[in-house]
Write an enzyme that holds these catalytic residues in place. Structure first.
Site, PDB file in Angstrom:
ATOM      1  N   GLY A  36       0.843  -1.205   0.000  1.00  0.00           N
ATOM      2  CA  GLY A  36       0.000   0.000   0.000  1.00  0.00           C
ATOM      3  C   GLY A  36       0.875   1.251   0.000  1.00  0.00           C
ATOM      4  O   GLY A  36       0.664   2.183  -0.790  1.00  0.00           O
ATOM      5  N   HIS A  37       1.876   1.260   0.892  1.00  0.00           N
ATOM      6  CA  HIS A  37       2.815   2.398   0.918  1.00  0.00           C
ATOM      7  C   HIS A  37       3.566   2.497  -0.417  1.00  0.00           C
ATOM      8  O   HIS A  37       3.775   3.589  -0.945  1.00  0.00           O
ATOM      9  CB  HIS A  37       3.849   2.215   2.028  1.00  0.00           C
ATOM     10  CG  HIS A  37       3.295   2.158   3.420  1.00  0.00           C
ATOM     11  ND1 HIS A  37       3.272   1.004   4.164  1.00  0.00           N
ATOM     12  CD2 HIS A  37       2.748   3.115   4.205  1.00  0.00           C
ATOM     13  CE1 HIS A  37       2.763   1.258   5.356  1.00  0.00           C
ATOM     14  NE2 HIS A  37       2.424   2.523   5.411  1.00  0.00           N
TER      15      HIS A  37
ATOM     16  N   GLY B 220      -3.277   7.617   1.541  1.00  0.00           N
ATOM     17  CA  GLY B 220      -4.114   6.493   1.154  1.00  0.00           C
ATOM     18  C   GLY B 220      -5.568   6.718   1.534  1.00  0.00           C
ATOM     19  O   GLY B 220      -5.860   7.267   2.605  1.00  0.00           O
TER      20      GLY B 220
ATOM     21  N   ASP C  42      -7.127   5.370   5.048  1.00  0.00           N
ATOM     22  CA  ASP C  42      -7.398   6.192   6.235  1.00  0.00           C
ATOM     23  C   ASP C  42      -8.261   7.373   5.779  1.00  0.00           C
ATOM     24  O   ASP C  42      -7.769   8.493   5.624  1.00  0.00           O
ATOM     25  CB  ASP C  42      -6.069   6.646   6.850  1.00  0.00           C
ATOM     26  CG  ASP C  42      -5.246   5.460   7.301  1.00  0.00           C
ATOM     27  OD1 ASP C  42      -5.514   4.920   8.379  1.00  0.00           O
ATOM     28  OD2 ASP C  42      -4.340   5.031   6.548  1.00  0.00           O
TER      29      ASP C  42
HETATM   30  P1  AMP Z   1       0.878   4.731   7.904  1.00  0.00           P
HETATM   31  O1  AMP Z   1       2.281   4.259   7.762  1.00  0.00           O
HETATM   32  O2  AMP Z   1      -0.066   3.684   8.392  1.00  0.00           O
HETATM   33  O3  AMP Z   1       0.784   6.039   8.655  1.00  0.00           O
HETATM   34  O4  AMP Z   1       0.388   5.062   6.434  1.00  0.00           O
HETATM   35  C1  AMP Z   1       1.090   5.961   5.600  1.00  0.00           C
HETATM   36  C2  AMP Z   1       0.249   6.255   4.396  1.00  0.00           C
HETATM   37  O5  AMP Z   1       0.004   5.042   3.684  1.00  0.00           O
HETATM   38  C3  AMP Z   1      -1.131   6.845   4.754  1.00  0.00           C
HETATM   39  O6  AMP Z   1      -1.444   7.858   3.821  1.00  0.00           O
HETATM   40  C4  AMP Z   1      -2.043   5.655   4.607  1.00  0.00           C
HETATM   41  O7  AMP Z   1      -3.367   5.996   4.292  1.00  0.00           O
HETATM   42  C5  AMP Z   1      -1.380   4.924   3.437  1.00  0.00           C
HETATM   43  N1  AMP Z   1      -1.792   3.528   3.417  1.00  0.00           N
HETATM   44  C6  AMP Z   1      -1.811   2.657   4.450  1.00  0.00           C
HETATM   45  N2  AMP Z   1      -2.334   1.474   4.054  1.00  0.00           N
HETATM   46  C7  AMP Z   1      -2.648   1.611   2.745  1.00  0.00           C
HETATM   47  C8  AMP Z   1      -3.234   0.741   1.770  1.00  0.00           C
HETATM   48  N3  AMP Z   1      -3.608  -0.499   2.066  1.00  0.00           N
HETATM   49  N4  AMP Z   1      -3.419   1.223   0.513  1.00  0.00           N
HETATM   50  C9  AMP Z   1      -3.056   2.504   0.203  1.00  0.00           C
HETATM   51  N5  AMP Z   1      -2.503   3.363   1.069  1.00  0.00           N
HETATM   52  C10 AMP Z   1      -2.301   2.924   2.332  1.00  0.00           C
END
Ligand code: AMP
Length: 292
Positions: free
Chosen positions: A46-47, A157, A160
């Protein structure tokens, strides 16, 4: 003739404010566009999709990896949040990041730190109601990162949903000249939204966690089939999740996609938002519902 695939050079790692500013300044001087992907690390596909999107749209790609203490509640998983530094740096490089900003807590919040950003209204509903202070921490760290990186575009993403809406609102209202780009949620083949926190789940818990995406699919299919009774759809959303043993539902709602305000009747763009706990792990997911 076989084509030689060049391995990407490792990204520049900046740990201090001076280092990150110095590494960006040259790009800015020559008018290169800067794309920014803020993360907490424990990177997954996803990241990577966000980094690749930034790579395809910007000249210089900056990723930040910072487990932000101010967005975690006192009984949340700040200490145990995974921090696989070397693997994350490799993933950033392979995805095409030029620069990784990897600050310590002291760099972001020196002793005596006292300035916070709050987006009223959006901060205290849904995720914010369950996790008091969470969005104040998110808004603060993203504002700080935006002021440090001064990117043209920043990538978030849809996973969230409330967070990206809050950041959009904050960026507009604070006149921050960075465009917020929201990217689709990446899912495992069975529909489970990818998340760093999925690593906490046992195989049985992961199986149970599938009820979130299944419940979202169910209501999306109903809306597609013509169902317009929001309260009925919302009930089904919650019932579908609660029917799974070992799941504790925090919320299942269908709200206005632009404002997250409650609905009494269907509007053209709605979003179904769900949150539930499986064991000690909290999962969230969502699905935008558009009336045809
Ligand atoms: P985090 O590391 O959880 O703070 O996420 C960092 C970024 O990655 C945020 O903008 C999240 O929304 C995005 N993100 C997390 N999981 C996914 C996913 N499955 N698909 C797309 N973006 C994601």
């Amino acid at each position: 003739m076989t084509q030689r695939i060049q391995p990407s050079p490792p990204p520049v790692v900046a740990e201090t404010l001076a280092e990150i500013r110095a590494s960006i300044v040259d790009s800015r001087k020559v008018g290169k566009s800067i794309g920014f992907v803020p993360t907490m690390g424990a990177l997954h596909a996803g990241h990577v999709s966000l980094i690749e999107r930034a790579r395809s749209e910007c000249d210089t790609v900056v990723v930040s990896i910072f487990v932000n203490p101010t967005q975690f509640g006192p009984n949340e998983d700040f200490q145990r949040y995974p921090r696989p530094r070397e693997l994350d740096l490799k993933i950033c490089g392979d995805a095409g990041a030029d620069i990784v900003f990897y600050p310590s807590v002291d760099v972001m919040y020196p002793v005596g730190y006292r300035t916070f950003v709050e987006v009223q209204g959006l901060s205290d509903i849904l995720e914010g109601a369950i996790r008091p202070g969470h969005f104040r921490g998110v808004a603060t760290v993203v504002t700080k990162l935006f002021m440090i990186v001064l990117a043209d575009r920043a990538y978030f993403g849809q996973k969230d949903y409330q967070q990206q809406l809050l950041i959009r609102t904050m960026t507009t209202e604070l006149n921050i000249p960075t465009a917020v780009v929201t990217c689709p949620t990446l899912r495992d083949p069975d529909g489970m939204a990818m998340s760093s926190r999925n690593a906490y789940l046992s195989p049985e818990e992961r199986q149970r966690g599938l009820c979130l995406s299944k419940a979202l699919n169910l209501v999306a299919n109903q809306v597609e089939a013509g169902e317009r009774d929001i309260l009925k759809l919302q009930r089904q959303l919650c019932e579908q999740m609660a029917a799974t043993t070992g799941i504790s539902v925090d919320y299942g709602v269908i709200v206005d996609a632009r404002t997250l305000s409650e609905l009494t009747e269907a509007v053209p763009e709605m979003v179904a938002l769900v949150a539930a706990r499986v064991g000690t792990t909290r999962l969230i997911d969502n699905r935008v519902l558009r009336l045809a």
